[in-house]
Write a protein that holds these residues in place. Structure first.
Motif, PDB file in Angstrom:
ATOM      1  N   VAL A  13       0.860  -1.182   0.000  1.00 36.21           N
ATOM      2  CA  VAL A  13       0.000   0.000   0.000  1.00 36.21           C
ATOM      3  C   VAL A  13       0.893   1.228   0.000  1.00 36.21           C
ATOM      4  CG1 VAL A  13      -1.810   1.277   1.213  1.00 36.21           C
ATOM      5  CG2 VAL A  13      -1.792  -1.226   1.277  1.00 36.21           C
ATOM      6  N   ASP A  14       0.676   2.098  -0.944  1.00 35.90           N
ATOM      7  CA  ASP A  14       1.473   3.323  -1.026  1.00 35.90           C
ATOM      8  C   ASP A  14       1.355   4.133   0.260  1.00 35.90           C
ATOM      9  OD1 ASP A  14       2.190   2.654  -3.597  1.00 35.90           O
ATOM     10  OD2 ASP A  14       0.640   3.884  -4.552  1.00 35.90           O
ATOM     11  N   GLY A  15       2.492   4.508   0.824  1.00 41.41           N
ATOM     12  CA  GLY A  15       2.504   5.340   2.014  1.00 41.41           C
ATOM     13  C   GLY A  15       2.274   4.594   3.311  1.00 41.41           C
ATOM     14  N   LYS A  16       2.122   3.261   3.254  1.00 43.07           N
ATOM     15  CA  LYS A  16       1.877   2.475   4.463  1.00 43.07           C
ATOM     16  C   LYS A  16       2.955   1.397   4.610  1.00 43.07           C
ATOM     17  CE  LYS A  16      -2.167   4.425   5.350  1.00 43.07           C
ATOM     18  NZ  LYS A  16      -2.429   5.254   6.553  1.00 43.07           N
ATOM     19  N   ARG A  17       3.279   1.086   5.845  1.00 43.93           N
ATOM     20  CA  ARG A  17       4.235   0.004   6.103  1.00 43.93           C
ATOM     21  C   ARG A  17       3.467  -1.310   6.114  1.00 43.93           C
ATOM     22  NH1 ARG A  17       8.064   1.252  11.105  1.00 43.93           N
ATOM     23  NH2 ARG A  17       8.959  -0.680  10.274  1.00 43.93           N
ATOM     24  N   PHE A  18       3.154  -1.775   4.936  1.00 47.88           N
ATOM     25  CA  PHE A  18       2.368  -3.000   4.798  1.00 47.88           C
ATOM     26  C   PHE A  18       2.868  -3.752   3.577  1.00 47.88           C
ATOM     27  CE2 PHE A  18      -1.154  -5.407   2.957  1.00 47.88           C
ATOM     28  CZ  PHE A  18      -1.610  -6.125   4.046  1.00 47.88           C
ATOM     29  N   ALA A  19       3.187  -5.006   3.759  1.00 50.73           N
ATOM     30  CA  ALA A  19       3.621  -5.850   2.645  1.00 50.73           C
ATOM     31  C   ALA A  19       3.321  -7.301   3.003  1.00 50.73           C
ATOM     32  CB  ALA A  19       5.108  -5.655   2.364  1.00 50.73           C
ATOM     33  N   GLN A  20       2.404  -7.907   2.268  1.00 51.85           N
ATOM     34  CA  GLN A  20       2.033  -9.302   2.482  1.00 51.85           C
ATOM     35  C   GLN A  20       1.808  -9.972   1.139  1.00 51.85           C
ATOM     36  OE1 GLN A  20      -1.362  -9.786   5.064  1.00 51.85           O
ATOM     37  NE2 GLN A  20      -0.420  -8.720   6.790  1.00 51.85           N
TER      38      GLN A  20
END
Length: 308
Positions: free
Chosen positions: A200-207
């Motif tokens: 998600v752009d601008g968010k610390r999220f990666a799954q």
């Protein structure tokens, strides 16, 4: 000090200090309407009211009316809606409900003349969530991640890259996919799903997640749409290749350019090349920048002199 009837939360043990019971596991269904913020303000309320009604109608038509009636928590998000459900129903949510939702949205968009068309991104996840039964129920990491998946680049890109016949793009969390699809409980073969890196752009999220489109109309295997990061883990010289049996091989390629340059990315400015001991012309300097004089051979006299 607050009184005994205050609604403020009471002190409890901090995280990681003692063991407690897990909240019940809940399936989480979240939807967002495409391009909602781009609609004229006068249409926002109409869409916000239509989305939950479309969900209710499609669940009823898919034989899941009880899921709507017994939802564990629900809330509008303005441009969408979120529902908590019994996780044992997730295989039926994936199929046939997602396909039924596609059909219901198609009918709505065809027959609702003058109304803004509604196309939905759907995310599905499962995890432990508090079940308080009030407006604050269902808050927790599993719900947060469901909304992150909904806003992920692949989910948005696939719907944006699809033609108008595609009304629904779904993104499943890795846990949801493994529990409901890979296990064989869902009436859809795993080949209907495409693994993607959900960021998600601008968010610390990666799954890792899985895209499913009930009615596809675009290039679902385009890595520029799904996210080029899916291949990054293998390195720049490793590329997956599909075999006829569906298994993806790894093909390693090596680029060589003795006494020259290889470009595998973007080049800004000029390139300097100097070849020595190579048959042919010798080039020195910058061939891509401003050139003064000749790029080819300079010949004095007759080029054909001495030739038969």
């Amino acid at each position: 000090m607050y009184d005994d009837h205050s609604e403020l939360p009471r002190a409890s043990a901090r995280p990681y200090t003692r063991s407690r019971l897990l909240p019940p596991y809940r399936g989480v269904i979240a939807v967002d309407a495409k391009d909602f913020t781009g609609l004229p303000a006068i249409e926002h309320e109409v869409v916000s009211r239509a989305v939950p009604e479309l969900l209710r109608l499609s669940l009823d038509r898919a034989g899941l009316a009880a899921l709507w009636e017994d939802r564990k928590f629900s809330a509008t998000t303005g441009d969408g809606y979120v529902i908590g459900c019994d996780p044992s129903l997730l295989p039926f949510v994936i199929h046939p409900w997602l396909y039924t939702l596609q059909e219901v949205l198609t009918e709505y968009n065809v027959h609702s003349l003058g109304a803004a068309p509604i196309r939905l991104r759907v995310s599905l996840h499962v995890g432990p969530l508090p079940d308080t039964g009030d407006e604050f129920g269902g808050n927790g990491t599993a719900r947060n991640d469901t909304h992150r998946l909904l806003d992920s680049r692949p989910a948005k890109a696939v719907l944006a890259g699809s033609r108008s016949i595609t009304q629904v793009v779904a993104v499943l969390s890795e846990r949801c996919y493994q529990d409901a699809v890979a296990s064989g409980y869902t009436g859809r073969h795993p080949d209907h799903f495409i693994e993607v890196p959900a960021t998600v752009d601008g968010k610390r999220f990666a799954q890792q997640a899985w895209i499913y489109v009930p009615q596809p109309s675009g290039p679902l295997d385009d890595r520029h749409i799904l996210g080029e990061a899916a291949d990054e883990g293998a390195g720049p010289d490793v590329h997956p290749q599909a075999r006829p049996d569906g298994v993806r091989d790894v093909v390693r390629t090596t680029n060589r350019a003795p006494r020259g340059n290889i470009n595998t990315g973007t080049v800004h400015g000029g390139q300097s090349v100097a070849n020595h001991h190579v048959a042919g012309d010798q080039v020195g300097g910058n061939k891509a920048g401003k050139v003064r004089g000749y790029q080819g051979d300079r010949v004095h006299g007759d080029k054909n002199q001495g030739r038969s």
